[in-house]
Design a protein around this motif. Structure first.
Motif, PDB file in Angstrom:
ATOM      1  N   PHE A  37      36.608  42.891  37.031  1.00  0.00           N
ATOM      2  CA  PHE A  37      37.822  43.637  36.464  1.00  0.00           C
ATOM      3  C   PHE A  37      37.730  43.688  34.920  1.00  0.00           C
ATOM      4  CE2 PHE A  37      39.104  41.505  40.361  1.00  0.00           C
ATOM      5  CZ  PHE A  37      39.720  42.748  41.140  1.00  0.00           C
ATOM      6  N   LYS A  38      37.285  44.820  34.525  1.00  0.00           N
ATOM      7  CA  LYS A  38      36.939  44.894  33.100  1.00  0.00           C
ATOM      8  C   LYS A  38      38.156  44.550  32.123  1.00  0.00           C
ATOM      9  CE  LYS A  38      34.847  48.868  31.888  1.00  0.00           C
ATOM     10  NZ  LYS A  38      34.356  50.294  31.956  1.00  0.00           N
ATOM     11  N   GLY A  39      39.318  45.025  32.657  1.00  0.00           N
ATOM     12  CA  GLY A  39      40.498  44.692  31.679  1.00  0.00           C
ATOM     13  C   GLY A  39      40.921  43.290  31.464  1.00  0.00           C
ATOM     14  N   GLN A  40      40.615  42.559  32.587  1.00  0.00           N
ATOM     15  CA  GLN A  40      40.687  41.235  32.574  1.00  0.00           C
ATOM     16  C   GLN A  40      39.583  40.443  32.284  1.00  0.00           C
ATOM     17  OE1 GLN A  40      42.062  40.395  36.498  1.00  0.00           O
ATOM     18  NE2 GLN A  40      43.848  41.253  36.458  1.00  0.00           N
ATOM     19  N   GLY A  51      34.616  32.090  39.765  1.00  0.00           N
ATOM     20  CA  GLY A  51      35.110  33.073  38.887  1.00  0.00           C
ATOM     21  C   GLY A  51      34.539  32.900  37.421  1.00  0.00           C
ATOM     22  N   TYR A  52      34.377  33.839  36.737  1.00  0.00           N
ATOM     23  CA  TYR A  52      33.703  33.916  35.484  1.00  0.00           C
ATOM     24  C   TYR A  52      34.396  34.967  34.353  1.00  0.00           C
ATOM     25  CZ  TYR A  52      29.893  31.989  38.207  1.00  0.00           C
ATOM     26  OH  TYR A  52      29.128  31.365  39.149  1.00  0.00           O
ATOM     27  N   ASP A  53      34.678  34.497  33.304  1.00  0.00           N
ATOM     28  CA  ASP A  53      34.735  35.224  32.017  1.00  0.00           C
ATOM     29  C   ASP A  53      33.495  35.964  31.746  1.00  0.00           C
ATOM     30  OD1 ASP A  53      37.534  34.250  31.809  1.00  0.00           O
ATOM     31  OD2 ASP A  53      37.192  32.777  30.838  1.00  0.00           O
ATOM     32  N   PHE A  54      33.729  37.418  31.111  1.00  0.00           N
ATOM     33  CA  PHE A  54      32.652  37.840  30.814  1.00  0.00           C
ATOM     34  C   PHE A  54      32.822  38.801  29.320  1.00  0.00           C
ATOM     35  CE2 PHE A  54      34.201  40.717  34.244  1.00  0.00           C
ATOM     36  CZ  PHE A  54      34.144  41.649  33.658  1.00  0.00           C
ATOM     37  N   GLN A  55      31.933  39.433  28.790  1.00  0.00           N
ATOM     38  CA  GLN A  55      31.866  40.391  27.733  1.00  0.00           C
ATOM     39  C   GLN A  55      31.266  41.700  28.273  1.00  0.00           C
ATOM     40  OE1 GLN A  55      33.561  39.788  25.052  1.00  0.00           O
ATOM     41  NE2 GLN A  55      33.957  37.943  25.886  1.00  0.00           N
ATOM     42  N   LEU A  56      31.552  42.692  27.780  1.00  0.00           N
ATOM     43  CA  LEU A  56      31.343  44.203  28.245  1.00  0.00           C
ATOM     44  C   LEU A  56      30.551  44.977  27.145  1.00  0.00           C
ATOM     45  CD1 LEU A  56      34.586  45.511  29.744  1.00  0.00           C
ATOM     46  CD2 LEU A  56      32.706  44.892  30.910  1.00  0.00           C
ATOM     47  N   GLY A  57      30.231  45.995  27.395  1.00  0.00           N
ATOM     48  CA  GLY A  57      29.821  46.886  26.420  1.00  0.00           C
ATOM     49  C   GLY A  57      30.492  47.115  25.281  1.00  0.00           C
ATOM     50  N   PHE A  58      29.908  47.636  24.152  1.00  0.00           N
ATOM     51  CA  PHE A  58      30.610  47.817  22.843  1.00  0.00           C
ATOM     52  C   PHE A  58      31.848  48.937  22.773  1.00  0.00           C
ATOM     53  CE2 PHE A  58      26.680  50.502  22.492  1.00  0.00           C
ATOM     54  CZ  PHE A  58      27.358  51.566  21.745  1.00  0.00           C
ATOM     55  N   ALA A  59      31.789  49.742  24.149  1.00  0.00           N
ATOM     56  CA  ALA A  59      33.134  50.583  23.899  1.00  0.00           C
ATOM     57  C   ALA A  59      33.442  50.366  25.465  1.00  0.00           C
ATOM     58  CB  ALA A  59      32.367  52.134  23.991  1.00  0.00           C
ATOM     59  N   PRO A  60      34.302  49.647  25.688  1.00  0.00           N
ATOM     60  CA  PRO A  60      34.796  48.908  26.919  1.00  0.00           C
ATOM     61  C   PRO A  60      35.568  49.715  27.861  1.00  0.00           C
ATOM     62  CG  PRO A  60      35.976  47.604  25.399  1.00  0.00           C
ATOM     63  CD  PRO A  60      34.915  48.511  24.604  1.00  0.00           C
ATOM     64  N   GLY A  88      22.633  37.424  46.453  1.00  0.00           N
ATOM     65  CA  GLY A  88      21.403  38.011  46.860  1.00  0.00           C
ATOM     66  C   GLY A  88      21.182  39.508  46.648  1.00  0.00           C
ATOM     67  N   ASP A  89      19.945  40.067  46.642  1.00  0.00           N
ATOM     68  CA  ASP A  89      19.901  41.370  46.631  1.00  0.00           C
ATOM     69  C   ASP A  89      20.765  42.174  47.601  1.00  0.00           C
ATOM     70  OD1 ASP A  89      18.314  40.813  44.509  1.00  0.00           O
ATOM     71  OD2 ASP A  89      16.409  41.344  45.496  1.00  0.00           O
ATOM     72  N   TYR A  90      21.225  43.278  47.109  1.00  0.00           N
ATOM     73  CA  TYR A  90      21.955  44.187  48.066  1.00  0.00           C
ATOM     74  C   TYR A  90      23.320  43.667  48.256  1.00  0.00           C
ATOM     75  CZ  TYR A  90      17.231  45.676  48.693  1.00  0.00           C
ATOM     76  OH  TYR A  90      15.906  45.995  48.372  1.00  0.00           O
ATOM     77  N   THR A  91      23.753  42.968  47.460  1.00  0.00           N
ATOM     78  CA  THR A  91      25.275  42.423  47.500  1.00  0.00           C
ATOM     79  C   THR A  91      26.131  43.557  46.759  1.00  0.00           C
ATOM     80  OG1 THR A  91      24.516  40.098  47.220  1.00  0.00           O
ATOM     81  CG2 THR A  91      26.923  40.704  46.731  1.00  0.00           C
ATOM     82  N   PRO A  92      27.020  44.141  47.364  1.00  0.00           N
ATOM     83  CA  PRO A  92      27.920  45.183  46.792  1.00  0.00           C
ATOM     84  C   PRO A  92      28.553  44.451  45.369  1.00  0.00           C
ATOM     85  CG  PRO A  92      28.706  44.698  48.728  1.00  0.00           C
ATOM     86  CD  PRO A  92      27.556  43.823  48.805  1.00  0.00           C
ATOM     87  N   ILE A  93      28.531  45.286  44.532  1.00  0.00           N
ATOM     88  CA  ILE A  93      29.457  44.819  43.247  1.00  0.00           C
ATOM     89  C   ILE A  93      30.612  45.854  42.965  1.00  0.00           C
ATOM     90  CG2 ILE A  93      27.669  45.851  41.767  1.00  0.00           C
ATOM     91  CD1 ILE A  93      29.108  43.669  39.736  1.00  0.00           C
ATOM     92  N   PHE A  94      31.878  45.683  43.002  1.00  0.00           N
ATOM     93  CA  PHE A  94      32.802  46.727  42.644  1.00  0.00           C
ATOM     94  C   PHE A  94      33.309  46.432  41.320  1.00  0.00           C
ATOM     95  CE2 PHE A  94      32.684  45.471  47.102  1.00  0.00           C
ATOM     96  CZ  PHE A  94      32.700  46.622  47.890  1.00  0.00           C
ATOM     97  N   VAL A  95      33.168  47.393  40.442  1.00  0.00           N
ATOM     98  CA  VAL A  95      33.513  47.234  39.072  1.00  0.00           C
ATOM     99  C   VAL A  95      34.936  48.204  38.710  1.00  0.00           C
ATOM    100  CG1 VAL A  95      32.922  47.339  36.608  1.00  0.00           C
ATOM    101  CG2 VAL A  95      31.116  46.860  38.370  1.00  0.00           C
ATOM    102  N   LYS A  96      36.054  47.464  38.356  1.00  0.00           N
ATOM    103  CA  LYS A  96      37.209  48.220  38.150  1.00  0.00           C
ATOM    104  C   LYS A  96      37.581  47.991  36.731  1.00  0.00           C
ATOM    105  CE  LYS A  96      37.988  48.258  42.870  1.00  0.00           C
ATOM    106  NZ  LYS A  96      37.647  49.387  43.679  1.00  0.00           N
ATOM    107  N   SER A  97      38.380  49.056  36.346  1.00  0.00           N
ATOM    108  CA  SER A  97      38.606  49.153  34.857  1.00  0.00           C
ATOM    109  C   SER A  97      39.857  47.846  34.831  1.00  0.00           C
ATOM    110  CB  SER A  97      39.632  50.377  34.666  1.00  0.00           C
ATOM    111  OG  SER A  97      40.556  50.870  35.459  1.00  0.00           O
TER     112      SER A  97
END
Length: 164
Positions: free
Chosen positions: A38-41, A55-64, A155-164
């Protein structure tokens, strides 16, 4: 002596890490069936079914804000992708690759006469940028100890869902 194919497959990441000189913990828990980011969070969750394992906190690209569209735009992709590769020799400690760009991303960028970019990863954080907000070129960055866990758990081929 028979060789158990499963042991070879499960042991391959540890062998790669041993060759690279980096330590990765082993993981014996429930299988990670998907990843939600969840990019916003700025929160990433490893899931088994509908249950968050970690769960983990993370940083994004410079234009998030917004979906990555073009190479160099500094945005992190949004949508459904797969973990499709791993890099034990990453410049960012360790990394697992996200399958951006997909066919739709490529078509959109080409329609605008641009490249969609690529090389999007979940990776660690160099000491030189620890504490900075949104410093990547479009990747998802966690702490080095955390990417070691992710590398071992996902593992490889694990789906990742990236939300705003």
């Amino acid at each position: 002596m028979t060789i158990d194919r499963r042991k070879i497959i499960l042991g391959a990441p540890a062998l790669l890490m041993a060759c690279s000189g980096r330590k990765v913990s082993s993981y014996e828990g429930p299988k990670v069936t998907s990843i939600m980011a969840f990019k916003g969070q700025r929160k990433l969750y490893l899931l088994n079914g509908n249950r968050a394992i970690k769960g983990y906190d993370f940083q994004l690209g410079f234009a998030p804000v917004g979906h990555k569209q073009f190479e160099g735009d500094g945005k992190t992709p949004e949508g459904t992708y797969l973990i499709d590769r791993r890099n034990p020799r990453s410049n960012y400690h360790l990394s697992v690759g996200i399958s951006y760009p997909n066919a739709r991303d490529v078509a959109f960028a080409r329609a605008h006469g641009k490249s969609p970019g690529g090389d999007i990863f979940i990776h660690g954080t160099p000491k030189s940028v620890e504490g900075r907000k949104d410093w990547t070129a479009g990747c998802i960055a966690v702490l080095n100890e955390e990417v070691e866990e992710i590398y071992a758990m996902v593992g490889d081929y694990t789906p990742i869902f990236v939300k705003s």
